[in-house]
Design an enzyme around this catalytic site. Structure first.
Site, PDB file in Angstrom:
ATOM      1  N   ASP A  51       7.892   7.978   0.706  1.00 32.18           N
ATOM      2  CA  ASP A  51       9.442   7.336   0.379  1.00 32.18           C
ATOM      3  C   ASP A  51       9.884   8.575   1.773  1.00 32.18           C
ATOM      4  O   ASP A  51       9.555   9.304   0.929  1.00 32.18           O
ATOM      5  CB  ASP A  51      10.653   7.283  -0.721  1.00 32.18           C
ATOM      6  CG  ASP A  51      10.138   5.818  -1.824  1.00 32.18           C
ATOM      7  OD1 ASP A  51       9.722   5.773  -0.978  1.00 32.18           O
ATOM      8  OD2 ASP A  51      10.870   6.159  -2.964  1.00 32.18           O
ATOM      9  N   ASP A  87       8.162  -2.649  -6.229  1.00 34.73           N
ATOM     10  CA  ASP A  87       7.671  -1.856  -6.117  1.00 34.73           C
ATOM     11  C   ASP A  87       6.109  -1.521  -6.999  1.00 34.73           C
ATOM     12  O   ASP A  87       5.783  -3.194  -7.435  1.00 34.73           O
ATOM     13  CB  ASP A  87       8.602  -0.688  -6.707  1.00 34.73           C
ATOM     14  CG  ASP A  87       8.369   0.726  -5.376  1.00 34.73           C
ATOM     15  OD1 ASP A  87       7.862   0.576  -5.643  1.00 34.73           O
ATOM     16  OD2 ASP A  87      10.255   0.689  -5.852  1.00 34.73           O
ATOM     17  N   TRP A 131       3.511   2.140  -1.371  1.00 34.62           N
ATOM     18  CA  TRP A 131       3.572   3.445  -1.089  1.00 34.62           C
ATOM     19  C   TRP A 131       2.074   3.880  -0.514  1.00 34.62           C
ATOM     20  O   TRP A 131       2.236   4.957  -0.170  1.00 34.62           O
ATOM     21  CB  TRP A 131       3.982   4.165  -1.756  1.00 34.62           C
ATOM     22  CG  TRP A 131       4.898   4.142  -2.466  1.00 34.62           C
ATOM     23  CD1 TRP A 131       5.800   3.037  -2.900  1.00 34.62           C
ATOM     24  CD2 TRP A 131       4.243   3.590  -4.151  1.00 34.62           C
ATOM     25  NE1 TRP A 131       6.430   3.204  -3.824  1.00 34.62           N
ATOM     26  CE2 TRP A 131       5.171   3.105  -5.048  1.00 34.62           C
ATOM     27  CE3 TRP A 131       2.689   4.580  -4.774  1.00 34.62           C
ATOM     28  CZ2 TRP A 131       4.942   3.168  -6.706  1.00 34.62           C
ATOM     29  CZ3 TRP A 131       2.945   3.694  -6.102  1.00 34.62           C
ATOM     30  CH2 TRP A 131       3.891   3.383  -6.725  1.00 34.62           C
ATOM     31  N   GLY A 132       1.689   3.066   0.591  1.00 37.62           N
ATOM     32  CA  GLY A 132       0.367   3.216   1.154  1.00 37.62           C
ATOM     33  C   GLY A 132      -0.711   3.584   0.840  1.00 37.62           C
ATOM     34  O   GLY A 132      -2.047   4.050   0.676  1.00 37.62           O
TER      35      GLY A 132
HETATM   36  C1  GLA Z   1      10.281   3.764  -5.102  1.00 37.20           C
HETATM   37  C2  GLA Z   1      10.555   3.081  -3.371  1.00 37.20           C
HETATM   38  C3  GLA Z   1      11.932   3.651  -2.753  1.00 37.20           C
HETATM   39  C4  GLA Z   1      12.799   2.870  -3.816  1.00 37.20           C
HETATM   40  C5  GLA Z   1      12.620   2.951  -5.039  1.00 37.20           C
HETATM   41  C6  GLA Z   1      13.545   2.727  -6.473  1.00 37.20           C
HETATM   42  O1  GLA Z   1      10.448   5.209  -4.795  1.00 37.20           O
HETATM   43  O2  GLA Z   1       9.270   3.788  -3.240  1.00 37.20           O
HETATM   44  O3  GLA Z   1      11.991   2.406  -1.689  1.00 37.20           O
HETATM   45  O4  GLA Z   1      12.615   0.889  -3.898  1.00 37.20           O
HETATM   46  O5  GLA Z   1      11.909   2.569  -6.229  1.00 37.20           O
HETATM   47  O6  GLA Z   1      13.892   3.146  -6.894  1.00 37.20           O
END
Ligand code: GLA
Length: 654
Positions: free
Chosen positions: A290, A203, A269-270
């Site tokens: 997400d 992450d 996340w892009g």
């Molecule tokens: C981010 C990631 C999720 C998940 C959470 C865990 O939001 O994008 O997929 O792993 O963290 O805290």
């Protein structure tokens, strides 16, 4: 240029005179040395081939089911269902722990300690304190693989967003720094060599959310980090620094598991333009925020990956996030939406990671996940992501080439809440309109045959998926846009990363409407596209439309793997009619294993498409280069490789 002159309009002739000096200048640039020129051919396949993801990863992840309230029984329960239900045999073999497993980073030696209250088997004692080895041993004994979660910065996402979680890292500020920052070699060795994990999701909240002076940092006593990722601003994001951190991890993984026994999942996340470079570094990379269990969130995440077919292929996959099947709009009471979500992920070669409490789920959901034919589309070895053959905000048609191109899969997708009339053309699938096409519905298992076109009315949110067989339009080869998994966009020609405006803009599930609106946020706009220009227009050169082809900006380099059967590359190339810069001449070059095989003269806007042909017998890596002016003042020039195709026999082109 002679080729195009005869069909040139008066505007084009005018432009031609105006660009005469530009032609002279970029001819000189064409000889720039490979070290400084990103479009110079390398003759070597450059997309990541390290790691273990020849097909999209499948399995289970704890996050959407349990968030940080994960524990050993819940995970082992999911693992047991994967095995007992037969899903593991279909390929669902990854069991991935997400956030919440850690206790702290031990003072002194920095060794991570596991929260044994929720993972009792980790309480191994001795000098190490805790160990996940018993846990991964159990998963391995079940024939499964084990995945772990961390962050590329010092702190993880739960430490910013799940502040009421009972399972946050504990201790001093330093002990709560559980992320990889400053510990890459140590942690990767621990996870992969000592604990035996096979998969890691990394992450990026540690690079984004622990902002100096912020309430979060002050109230929770975190060490601040000037953000390398600013979610709302690609220009205030340090793309290079983010990429280098993931590259450092990739190198550590390769060193720890030289046999490629690892999968690297980049979870940025892009952001940070990862949609462009993720393929060069990892095995999968998140293309968006997400997913939440709502229809519009599913649309948003789907869109973030669906037009990126040329960026995915064996070993490297777009990741629109884990499945939200089992919850909200995708629970068992919504079978249409469940099938749609699953079918769409399958068609675009997304990882199929289930994330509900499998121990308590209904059989109907297992039946969806267990549809071997739909799973088979996703896991097709050739790894060609589906390409959007018809696009609108209401409905889409997505076509995926299977194997060597003889079979196709097609999905008809009603995005909207009303019934949608959708007419499927043989042409959408690059099948001959004059020959019968057989469609086999992979959900109902019924077959039907049509010639030319067939009309459907899709129920709200319905997605139909068929395997299609018919006579291929191209009997002796394939269009490049049919085989995106064999293409690597080495250099896409973009100058400045631009957020993609075509991704469904849902009401943000976290901030709701507390802002001026939902803004485009993921860079990648202007990247290369199959059967469309980089900005989503139909391919067209001097009025001649191309159903098939690759659209890309100038100053770009595409790589194409030649499977060995093909002898000839043909294309009709030119400046696309949608180009922003109508003054810049472009030259198109074809290289084979680094050697120049064919090139066009300088082509200007309005000139008819120029026919290029190259003998590719024995060539392993073909490179398609477009050169234009590098002047920063010039607009973006859009290039079209129209009807670009590989043919089996050298005489097919004549
Ligand atoms: C981010 C990631 C999720 C998940 C959470 C865990 O939001 O994008 O997929 O792993 O963290 O805290």
């Amino acid at each position: 240029m002679a080729d195009g002159m005869s069909t040139m309009s008066w505007q084009a002739r005018h432009a031609c005179l105006a660009v005469a000096s530009a032609i002279a200048s970029f001819t000189a640039q064409a000889s720039t040395s490979p070290a400084t020129d990103p479009v110079a051919p390398t003759g070597r396949w450059e997309a990541n081939t390290n790691g273990n993801a020849s097909t999209p990863p499948m399995g289970w992840n704890s996050w959407n089911a349990f968030r940080t309230e994960v524990d050993e029984d819940k995970v082992m329960g999911a693992a047991r269902v994967l095995v007992d239900s037969g899903l593991a045999r279909l390929g669902y073999i990854h069991v991935n722990l997400d956030d919440g497993w850690w206790q702290k980073r031990r003072a002194g030696d920095g060794r991570l300690q596991i929260r044994t209250g929720i993972f009792p088997s980790a309480a191994t004692g001795g000098p190490d304190g805790t160990s996940f080895k018993p846990f991964t041993d159990r998963l391995h004994a079940m024939g499964l693989k084990a995945g772990i979660y961390t962050d590329i910065g010092r702190n993880a996402c739960s430490q910013a967003y799940d502040l009421h979680s009972p399972n946050l890292p504990a201790g001093t500020a330093a002990e709560r720094e559980v992320g990889l920052d400053g510990h890459v070699a140590q942690d990767i060795d621990l996870y992969f060599r000592q604990w035996g994990f096979d998969y890691i999701k990394i992450d990026a909240c540690g690079l984004a959310d622990f902002v100096p002076g912020s309430a979060l940092v002050k109230q929770h006593d975190y060490r601040a980090l000037a953000p390398l990722i600013e979610r709302g601003s690609i220009n205030r994001t340090d793309i290079g620094a983010v990429r280098r951190r993931y590259e450092e991890v990739a190198a550590a993984l390769k060193a720890t598991r030289p046999d490629n026994g690892y999968t690297l999942s980049i979870c940025a996340w892009g952001m940070a333009n990862v949609r462009t470079w993720g393929k060069d570094v990892g095995n999968l990379w998140r293309t968006s925020a997400d997913i939440t269990p709502s229809w519009t969130s599913m649309l948003h995440n789907f869109d973030s990956a669906a037009k990126r077919a040329l960026y995915a292929g064996p070993g490297h996959w777009n990741d629109p996030d884990i499945l939200h099947i089992g919850h909200g709009a995708f629970d068992a009471a919504h079978p249409v939406e469940v099938r749609a979500h699953f079918s769409l992920w399958a068609m675009i070669n997304a990882p199929l990671l289930v994330s509900y409490d499998l121990r308590n789920g209904p059989a109907s959901l297992l039946a969806v996940l267990g549809n071997a034919e739909v799973v088979g589309l996703n896991q097709d070895k050739a790894g060609h992501q589906g390409v959007v053959a018809y696009d609108s905000d209401d409905a889409q048609i997505i076509v995926k080439t299977l194997g060597d191109g003889q079979r196709k899969a097609v999905a008809l997708f009603n995005r909207g809440a009303s019934p949608a009339p959708v007419t499927l053309l043989a042409r959408h699938m690059k099948l001959s309109p004059g020959a019968p096409v057989t469609l086999r519905d992979l959900w109902s298992k019924e077959s039907a045959t049509f010639t030319g076109e067939k009309a459907f009315v899709l129920a709200p949110h319905e997605t139909l998926v068929f395997e299609a067989t018919g006579r291929r339009q191209l009997a002796n080869g394939v269009y490049l846009s049919e085989i995106p998994g064999a293409i690597n966009v080495a250099t896409d020609g973009t100058r400045q990363p631009q957020p993609d405006p075509t991704i469904h803009r849902m009401i943000d599930p976290w901030s709701n409407t507390r802002s001026g609106g939902s803004r485009p946020q993921y860079a990648g706009w202007g990247g290369a596209q199959a059967d469309a220009t980089p900005f989503g227009q139909a391919l067209q050169v001097a009025g001649q439309g191309f159903d098939s082809g690759i659209g890309i900006l100038a100053n770009s380099r595409l790589q194409v793997k030649n499977d060995g059967h093909h002898a000839l590359l043909m294309a009709s190339v030119g400046v696309d009619d949608s180009t922003e810069d109508t003054r810049q001449p472009l030259r198109f070059h074809v290289y084979g294993d680094g050697r120049l095989l064919a090139e066009s003269p300088p082509l200007v806007f309005g000139a008819g498409a120029h026919r290029l042909q190259a003998d590719i017998r024995g060539v392993k890596v073909i490179e398609l280069v477009v050169r234009g002016s590098r002047s920063g003042n010039a607009g973006l020039a859009v290039a079209t490789w129209g009807d670009a195709r590989l043919l089996r026999h050298a005489d097919d082109g004549t």
